[in-house]
Motif scaffolding. Structure first.
Motif, PDB file in Angstrom:
ATOM      1  N   UNK A 293      52.959 -13.388  -6.727  1.00 49.03           N
ATOM      2  CA  UNK A 293      52.514 -12.311  -7.302  1.00 49.03           C
ATOM      3  C   UNK A 293      52.695 -12.255  -8.713  1.00 49.03           C
ATOM      4  N   UNK A 294      53.943 -12.563  -9.109  1.00 49.43           N
ATOM      5  CA  UNK A 294      54.577 -12.762 -10.361  1.00 49.43           C
ATOM      6  C   UNK A 294      54.261 -13.964 -11.156  1.00 49.43           C
ATOM      7  N   UNK A 295      53.699 -14.910 -10.590  1.00 51.58           N
ATOM      8  CA  UNK A 295      53.167 -15.890 -11.144  1.00 51.58           C
ATOM      9  C   UNK A 295      51.555 -16.005 -11.233  1.00 51.58           C
ATOM     10  N   UNK A 296      50.997 -15.247 -10.793  1.00 51.97           N
ATOM     11  CA  UNK A 296      49.621 -15.130 -10.827  1.00 51.97           C
ATOM     12  C   UNK A 296      49.125 -14.356 -12.107  1.00 51.97           C
ATOM     13  N   UNK A 297      48.415 -15.007 -12.952  1.00 54.99           N
ATOM     14  CA  UNK A 297      47.935 -14.299 -14.139  1.00 54.99           C
ATOM     15  C   UNK A 297      46.475 -14.051 -14.206  1.00 54.99           C
ATOM     16  N   UNK A 298      45.994 -12.894 -14.720  1.00 58.44           N
ATOM     17  CA  UNK A 298      44.710 -12.928 -14.890  1.00 58.44           C
ATOM     18  C   UNK A 298      43.829 -13.892 -15.468  1.00 58.44           C
ATOM     19  N   UNK A 299      42.748 -14.086 -15.233  1.00 57.47           N
ATOM     20  CA  UNK A 299      41.745 -15.041 -15.799  1.00 57.47           C
ATOM     21  C   UNK A 299      42.046 -15.986 -16.754  1.00 57.47           C
ATOM     22  N   UNK A 300      41.915 -17.125 -16.370  1.00 60.56           N
ATOM     23  CA  UNK A 300      42.251 -18.209 -17.222  1.00 60.56           C
ATOM     24  C   UNK A 300      41.078 -18.338 -18.449  1.00 60.56           C
ATOM     25  N   UNK A 301      40.838 -18.829 -19.546  1.00 54.74           N
ATOM     26  CA  UNK A 301      39.906 -18.720 -20.388  1.00 54.74           C
ATOM     27  C   UNK A 301      38.830 -19.816 -20.087  1.00 54.74           C
ATOM     28  N   UNK A 302      37.370 -19.581 -20.353  1.00 53.34           N
ATOM     29  CA  UNK A 302      36.430 -20.504 -19.998  1.00 53.34           C
ATOM     30  C   UNK A 302      36.661 -21.847 -20.853  1.00 53.34           C
TER      31      UNK A 302
END
Ligand SMILES: [Zn+2]
Lengths: 348, 803
Positions: free
Chosen positions: B697-706
């Motif tokens: 959970x701590x490693x999941x970042x919100x969306x990467x850029x396109x």
């Protein structure tokens, strides 16, 4: 032989050749041979300069006509060959469509989780939060904050696995509510929550008892919450899980953390009230407990019981699943026999 | 609480079908366990008179009886009961009758003698063993002398009535008595209650003070009273009393004990009778036991007492455990003539503890725990004393010996009309509510729309306004409440980050072919402590129910292995399961463990079975690892995930296990179960993974850029090489990426070969390298230059032989 006759002869032979052509290569060869730069028609046209001037237009247009006729005959034949070729291919490619498809390998949620998901979805849609809490709880939150002081006779209703004098395996998910009530800031709006999760009781496992099962408890605290709101909410649960035709009825009961307390029955979904073995011939099935939050519980959590009030309910997804799918042994849920788990694959 | 409908009708004038009454009780007051009639299902069971009883010629224990069953002819019945006797009224099952459990009785022969029916014991016509009077337990029952031969036996035995068995909730202990139940029924049906009051006739020539004095601490017993009944003959109770007791589920014993039980059922007041002559001295003390005091209770058990037990003591020490069980030394027997009768209200939590500690839960202790009507203690004592005197031809000595006597006054609770309607969502009127309180027998004062309700002591469960709301709601009827939904300020409903990750994880694994398992959170201490991902103390239950469930799990794999073993033992050989749940890690010195969300999977057998169309796919390390990779990638775990050869897990195959890291963060592991463990579970090769979801959970970042898709074509180059077997793919890939140049976008391993076409210490690996420039078409010579550089590097670093 005049040029015209030559052309007529040519046309006749070429048409015959075209109509006998069996494949595209052949037809292409014919095109090149007959209509090509080195072909007979070109040759005839080249020979026109030997004709008298006045005959030239006549023969010329005849030659063009022959060329056009042959050209379209070639196209038609080509099309025809392609149709034949395709239909031959289709004929060859015929398969037994009754052979089974390739199985798609997928897993699926546990049946209890499907019930929990369904109820979570219902309540998220009505603006409730889903709140988790510890499975190993303090006696304080599991019992005392739920208006069950030590030595309260109702503690006998729930046999408890203690870890130490202070800590225990939670017997209900209501301690999550106590923890949430303590923290809730009512200036930011009402408290609407459900708390799903595992609970534990000091029970011997048999067909109807399990030392581990699941609960979903719900809580709403606000200024003008009524028992009628509770009834409406419970009706919605019953209809969501057991079908839209369902009715509910409330019966007096006792839970230390609610007053009034009610037991909730749902009209039998098997017999629709006629009486059957599922409803023990009463037409009704007991499905959950509920009530209006006891003022002591509010006070203990620091909520002004003169201003705020609300309702709480608790239901057992294991029991719901047993009823809904006719599972008659609760232990099935925790043995994880693939043949059991795989039965509940319908998502629609 | 088994409610006799006949007894109930003595107190409330109702004439209602028992099923209807039961339903009404259930909808208004407490749950009903059962409604039954003892005679139901029985057929042709009548009173018989044994006119002649002779020994069976061919048996040493059977008797041949000539029985008058009211007709002209006598019936000959062979009877094996040891207590068969002539000139007794007995229970006869006639030929073609039906006795308990639907057993049919037919005319027959027993050892050559005709037997036209059967002489029955009470158990044979449906009585529970534990209510049959002791002297009839091992034989047939003798009906009263005046029973008329040929008549059905049911009325003589109280079987001709309906019993409603109530499941009384802890708050409604007022309904653990006939009188309390009568008040409730009267309120439900808006009827009057008529309760008889037995008038006491005291012998004024004698005074209780001549017999006893009592000392009682009010904290131990808020009320403690005794009466003396003298010149009593202890004998069998009259049949009316016995019927009431056994219908209430109590075994009749003798007139003294039966009266105390009868009053217990009638008033809900527990009583205890002592044989006065067996009490040492004249002083009774109610006190806490001293540690190591010992009392032999009437069940002949010697019980070690401690300072939480309230005892009744005489000069020589304890003679009863208060509220739970009397002592053997002072119990009433056939020779008893003087009774000391106790009525008390003991401290409920102490009685509860005593009952628990000594495992002495009884009708009496339950009432002390849940509460007693303070108002009727004296009345119940008087009624009992008088009844004992009446039934035992004795006399009640004047006055009551008092150790303590609590005053019982009504409780006043106020509530407004608005409050009631606001809580219930109703629009009741003042008169509606007043009517409900009056029906309940409460006093009510109304000022404007404010009710001041005077609640009698018999409803000690009511003390706050919410209690009154419940009374109104249930008597008014829950069916009449409208059904609405909460109004008020809108709130958003959504999952938080952790909840989203948990649910996404589940969906990903299900889509990848794993089915969700839910195993037990409690297991053996051995299984709980395996597959540990960090050092942890175990968390143990204080009093486990079974040796299989003693410890909170510290891994999920153990549970999944149990599941696999269960499947395999049932010939389900292909299993692919995952579980998401908590593990419990505890540090030394902390009682409470930390709860960490984990996810684990376990696979064995075939992942896919062969079909007519496809070959089978057996489970292996790389299939399992692929699922983990897919899950982590799809969750959006940022940072480079590393799989590191791990030979240190005791329960795992040392050569086929990888620890999973993101940077320095250890997430978990994937690999094959150690063969020793498989052997223990009787399972074949099994592959597992377990990951710390909290860390994920701590490693999941919100969306990467396109990233725009390149318009320019990609170029690929393949390289196949032979390298030493010990060289790891991850090192080669790292080397290729490091030296691949800025246009290298992808490195894919597409072939691995070991075998006869290559030297035994070598393996062949083949990679496809993809080059692409986002801004221009790549020139062939640029790609070749970059690719050659990689190849040179591989040759140098790994002594790779390019193939
Ligand atoms: Zn039914």
């Amino acid at each position: 032989m005049g040029l015209k006759d030559k052309l007529t002869e040519l046309k006749k032979n070429a048409l015959e050749e075209i109509n006998n052509a069996k494949d595209l290569k052949k037809i292409n060869d014919i095109r090149v041979n007959v209509l090509g730069k080195k072909g007979p028609i070109t040759e005839v046209l080249r020979g026109m300069r030997d004709l008298p001037k006045e005959e030239r237009p006549n023969v010329g247009s005849f030659a063009n006509k022959v060329r056009d006729e042959l050209s379209s005959a070639i196209s038609e034949r080509k099309e025809r060959i392609e149709i034949i070729k395709t239909s031959k291919r289709l004929e060859e490619e015929k398969i037994d469509v009754t052979l089974p498809g390739v199985p798609v390998k997928t897993g699926q949620p546990h049946i209890i989780m499907q019930v929990i998901d369904q109820i979570e979805k219902l309540f998220l849609g009505m603006g409730y939060q889903v709140v988790d809490g510890p499975e190993i709880e303090e006696d304080h939150y599991n019992f005392e904050m739920m208006n069950l002081p030590k030595d309260h006779p109702a503690r006998d209703m729930q046999d408890t696995f203690y870890i130490t004098d202070k800590f225990l395996m939670r017997t209900q998910t209501s301690p999550v509510q106590a923890r949430t009530m303590e923290k809730h800031d009512f200036s930011k709006g009402p408290l609407k929550m459900i708390s799903p999760g595992k609970v534990y009781r000091r029970d011997t496992d048999d067909a109807t008892h399990s030392h581990q099962f699941h609960q979903i408890e719900g809580l709403v605290i606000d200024k003008n919450i009524t028992m009628a709101d509770l009834k409406g909410t419970l009706q919605l649960i019953a209809r969501t899980v057991f079908g839209k035709e369902r009715e509910i009825r409330l019966r007096p009961s006792y839970f230390p953390f609610t007053e009034p307390s009610v037991e909730v029955d749902v009209s039998c979904f098997k017999c629709s009230g006629e009486g059957c073995s599922v409803c023990k011939h009463t037409g009704w099935i007991e499905v959950l407990g509920a009530g209006m939050v006891h003022p002591n519980v509010l006070k203990m959590s620091g909520i002004d019981a003169d201003v705020y009030g609300g309702f709480a309910f608790g239901l057992g997804p294991d029991r719901f699943a047993m009823l809904k799918y006719g599972v008659d042994d609760i232990r099935e849920f925790y043995l994880n026999d693939m043949r059991f788990l795989k039965q509940f694959s319908q998502r629609g | 609480m088994k409610i006799s409908t006949k007894w109930l009708k003595d107190y409330v004038d109702i004439d209602i079908e028992p099923q209807v009454l039961a339903e009404k009780i259930e909808r208004t007051a407490v749950e009903v366990d059962e409604v039954y009639r003892l005679e139901k299902g029985l057929k042709k069971i009548v009173v018989g008179e044994t006119l002649k009883v002779e020994k069976h010629p061919n048996s040493d224990h059977l008797h041949v009886c000539q029985v008058n069953v009211g007709g002209d002819e006598l019936l000959q019945i062979v009877c094996g009961a040891p207590n068969i006797a002539a000139h007794k009224k007995v229970i006869v099952a006639l030929p073609n009758s039906r006795i308990a459990d639907n057993v049919k009785i037919k005319r027959g022969k027993m050892r050559g003698e005709v037997s036209e029916g059967m002489i029955c014991a009470l158990q044979e016509i449906g009585f529970a063993e534990n209510v049959v009077p002791k002297k009839f337990v091992d034989g047939i029952y003798f009906l009263p002398e005046d029973a008329e031969p040929g008549m059905p036996v049911y009325p003589y035995l109280g079987m001709d009535e309906n019993i409603i068995d109530l499941d009384v909730t802890p708050n409604r202990a007022d309904m653990l008595s006939m009188r309390g139940t009568a008040y409730e029924i009267a309120a439900i049906y808006n009827k009057k209650v008529t309760l008889p009051h037995l008038e006491i006739k005291e012998n004024q020539n004698d005074n209780v003070a001549n017999f006893l004095e009592i000392e009682a601490e009010p904290e131990l017993a808020s009320t403690y009273l005794m009466r003396i009944i003298k010149n009593v003959t202890v004998k069998e109770s009259p049949i009316w009393l016995q019927k009431r007791l056994w219908n209430a589920g109590i075994r009749p014993l003798n007139n003294v004990v039966d009266v105390t039980n009868y009053i217990l059922m009638d008033y809900g007041q527990p009583l205890h009778s002592f044989d006065y002559e067996k009490i040492s001295g004249k002083k009774i003390i109610v006190r806490l036991a001293q540690n190591d005091e010992v009392l032999t209770t009437i069940d002949e058990q010697e019980r070690k007492l401690d300072a939480h037990d309230i005892v009744i003591a005489d000069e020589d020490g304890p003679i009863a455990l208060a509220g739970t069980m009397g002592g053997q030394s002072t119990s009433v027997d056939e020779k008893t003539t003087t009774i000391a009768l106790e009525a008390a209200v003991f401290n409920s939590s102490l009685v509860r503890k005593t009952a628990r500690r000594h495992n002495l839960h009884s009708e009496a202790s339950m009432r002390f725990e849940r509460g007693i009507n303070r108002k009727t203690v004296v009345e119940a004592l008087n009624a009992a004393a008088q009844l004992i005197a009446d039934l035992g031809n004795g006399e009640v000595v004047s006055e009551i010996a008092k150790g303590a006597l609590e005053d019982a006054a009504p409780v006043e609770v106020s509530i407004s009309l608005d409050k009631i309607n606001n809580v219930l969502g109703t629009s009741l009127k003042v008169a509606d509510i007043e009517n409900i309180f009056v029906r309940l027998g409460f006093g009510v004062n109304i000022a404007n729309t404010m009710f001041t309700v005077s609640v009698p002591p018999r409803r000690w469960d009511i003390s706050i306004p919410a209690d009154l709301i419940e009374e109104v709601a249930r008597i008014y009827g829950y069916d009449k409440l409208p059904a609405t939904l909460p109004k008020g300020e809108l709130t958003p409903g959504h999952y938080n980050h952790s909840q989203n990750i948990i649910r996404a994880t589940r969906q990903l694994l299900e889509a990848a072919g794993l089915t969700q398992a839910i195993s037990y959170g409690l297991t053996t201490s051995e299984k709980a402590g395996r597959f540990l991902m960090q050092p942890s103390e175990s968390t143990q239950l204080k009093f486990p129910m079974s040796s299989d469930r003693t410890t909170a799990r510290m891994n999920l794999i153990s549970g999944l292995l149990d599941d696999i073993a269960y499947n395999v033992a049932r010939k389900v050989d292909n299993v692919a399961l995952y579980e998401q749940g908590r593990v419990f890690y505890r540090e030394v010195g902390n009682d409470r463990p930390v709860e960490v969300e984990h996810v684990a999977g376990a696979l064995t057998g075939l992942f896919k079975t062969a079909t007519w169309h496809e070959a089978k796919v057996p489970v292996d390390f790389f299939l399992t690892k692929g699922i983990v990779e897919h899950m982590l990638r799809s969750l959006g775990v940022t940072g480079r995930v590393k799989y590191v050869q791990a030979d240190g897990h005791e329960e795992m195959h040392p050569g086929r296990t990888a620890d999973i890291y993101v940077g320095a963060e250890f997430l978990g592991f994937v690999g094959e179960i150690h063969p020793n463990i498989c052997k223990e579970y009787h399972i074949s090769r099994t592959y597992v993974f377990e990951l710390d979801l909290g860390k994920i959970m701590g490693l999941v970042k919100n969306h990467a850029n396109y990233t725009p898709v390149s318009k320019y074509p990609a170029v690929t180059r393949d390289v196949a090489m032979a390298v030493d077997k010990s060289i790891k793919n991850s090192d080669i890939v790292a080397c290729i990426k490091e030296n691949g140049g800025k246009n290298l976008t992808k490195v894919e391993l597409f072939d691995v070969y070991e075998g006869e076409h290559i030297a035994t210490d070598l393996k062949s690996l083949a990679y496809k390298l993809t080059y692409q420039n986002k801004k221009a078409t790549l020139l062939d010579e640029d790609v070749t230059r970059d690719f050659d550089k990689v190849v040179d590097e591989l040759k140098e670093k790994f002594a790779a032989k390019i193939r």
